[in-house]
Design an enzyme around this catalytic site. Sequence first.
Site, PDB file in Angstrom:
ATOM      1  N   ASP A   1       0.800  -1.176   0.086  1.00  0.00           N
ATOM      2  CA  ASP A   1      -0.031  -0.008   0.125  1.00  0.00           C
ATOM      3  C   ASP A   1       0.858   1.310   0.019  1.00  0.00           C
ATOM      4  O   ASP A   1       1.428   1.571   1.087  1.00  0.00           O
ATOM      5  CB  ASP A   1      -1.042  -0.081   1.222  1.00  0.00           C
ATOM      6  CG  ASP A   1      -1.987   1.065   1.291  1.00  0.00           C
ATOM      7  OD1 ASP A   1      -2.001   1.794   0.287  1.00  0.00           O
ATOM      8  OD2 ASP A   1      -2.609   1.266   2.411  1.00  0.00           O
TER       9      ASP A   1
ATOM     10  N   ASP B   1      -1.181   5.669  -6.825  1.00  0.00           N
ATOM     11  CA  ASP B   1      -1.714   4.854  -5.879  1.00  0.00           C
ATOM     12  C   ASP B   1      -1.652   3.155  -6.328  1.00  0.00           C
ATOM     13  O   ASP B   1      -2.524   2.905  -7.334  1.00  0.00           O
ATOM     14  CB  ASP B   1      -2.931   5.170  -5.201  1.00  0.00           C
ATOM     15  CG  ASP B   1      -3.327   4.610  -4.130  1.00  0.00           C
ATOM     16  OD1 ASP B   1      -2.515   4.016  -3.164  1.00  0.00           O
ATOM     17  OD2 ASP B   1      -4.494   4.042  -4.003  1.00  0.00           O
TER      18      ASP B   1
END
Length: 413
Positions: A98, A295
């Site tokens: 992440d 992301d």
Amino acid sequence: MATKLLLHTLFISFLLAAPQGYSERPVLRATMTRSEKTIDFTRAVRRSHERLSMLAARLAAAAGDASAQTPLQQDGGGEYGMTFSIGTPPQQLSALADTGSDLVWLKCGPCTQCAPQGSPSYYPNTSSSFSKMPCSGGLCGVLKNQSLAACSTGGDECDYLYSYGLSKSSHHYTKGYLSTETFTLGTDAVPDIGFGCTTMSEGGYGTGSGLVGLGRGSLSLVSQLNVGAFSYCLTSDPNKSSPLLFGSGPLTGPGVQSTPLISVPSPSFYSVDLQSISIGNVTTPGTGDSGFIFDSGTTLTYLAEPAYTLAKAALLSQTNLTLADVGDASQVCFQTFGTSAEVPSMVLHFDGADMALPAENYFLPVGDGVICWIVQRSPSISIIGNIMQRSYHILHDVQNSELSFQPANCDNL
Ligand SMILES: *[C@@H]1O[C@H](CO)[C@@H](O)[C@H](O)[C@H]1NC(C)=O
Ligand SMILES: *[C@@H]1O[C@H](CO)[C@@H](O)[C@H](O)[C@H]1NC(C)=O
Ligand SMILES: *[C@@H]1O[C@H](CO)[C@@H](O)[C@H](O)[C@H]1NC(C)=O
Ligand SMILES: *[C@@H]1O[C@H](CO)[C@@H](O)[C@H](O)[C@H]1NC(C)=O
Ligand SMILES: *[C@@H]1O[C@H](CO)[C@@H](O)[C@H](O)[C@H]1NC(C)=O
């Protein structure tokens, strides 16, 4: 300008750039694997929207409420798991990679009240390199400063409660005690990495054994490895894993372009200045210095207004394909006949760098000959998700505050 999207041959290597001339520093190698082989568009829309909401909520709360941390998905699927080993002897695990958060944590021991269920845990009692981090540890201080950790009496344990939602009462948190361990990436063992040994957690963390924070804060694996830069190359072949390299770069060879990392909407994200977008022959405004966040955990791509509506209009005005109804009027989908479709080209113009996207990076076949534009309207922040980043070697050079990319065959890196 049009680009042909081949519906049956989605794994095109549009430019095979050999990785050459890396610096002499050792590169630590891990891999990332997508947890679902095929992407269900409807689920991806829902999931990506949930992640967007949490990222935006984190930002909105950042000024006032330090307990608001990070974005997470409600359920697994479009995200990538990172494979690595921990402990002595090494225990191999996979955990959600992440780039939107910092803390590294793993389910520890039996962990009967932990999400995700069904994945293996890390067992500290079988490792000779495990230690609890005392309260005086530097990373404990970082969490204490954010009111995310407290010391046990005696100070021998740093207990964290790391909340990913808007408040501590949200059902997205991980709880346990900070520890240090030897992490093995590829064949390289790195001692004394601080991580959370989780004994209780709730929330959606994919299908792995925890989460590896790759953000820009001091708790993240990237910061702790002190490598200055890391890179990844997301393959479009669902059966292959993607390389994740720590300490790589700078990128060399044909087609390398670079753009500065900016601190808007937050210095904790890998955000850049998207100045404009070309769709076919029409150039529309980007999101500018409001930022465009790279992301790894968001599947689709989000543009704030007016960038979204203008780009969509440019796309519709240059496409002769028939619009298809997928039961969601906000989606731009087309019916195609045969095995290929002409779609307008799409180029992202960053500050000092142009990314001419292959059609597979912005149109997704959803079945029955229907293709959907993966770009979504955002009511808040703008995000380039993982589909649009495929088949590029993307380097986050934290040290020099720069993002570089190069078209690549990820399977050869
Ligand atoms: C480690 O802990 C687990 C569960 O707590 C237990 O089943 C296992 O026997 C322990 N292993 C050792 C080597 O102590
Ligand atoms: C915690 O915050 C204080 C005050 O802002 C700062 O001086 C200190 O360096 C911080 N400690 C850590 C470990 O971040
Ligand atoms: C991936 O593997 C599955 C099952 O092994 C196979 O059916 C599929 O064709 C493979 N896909 C590609 C792109 O190789
Ligand atoms: C874009 O410009 C090229 C060259 O000027 C032209 O051939 C083409 O038809 C134009 N495409 C569209 C969609 O307007
Ligand atoms: C769409 O069709 C019109 C009329 O047939 C044609 O003039 C135009 O060039 C076509 N545009 C594209 C992008 O194919």
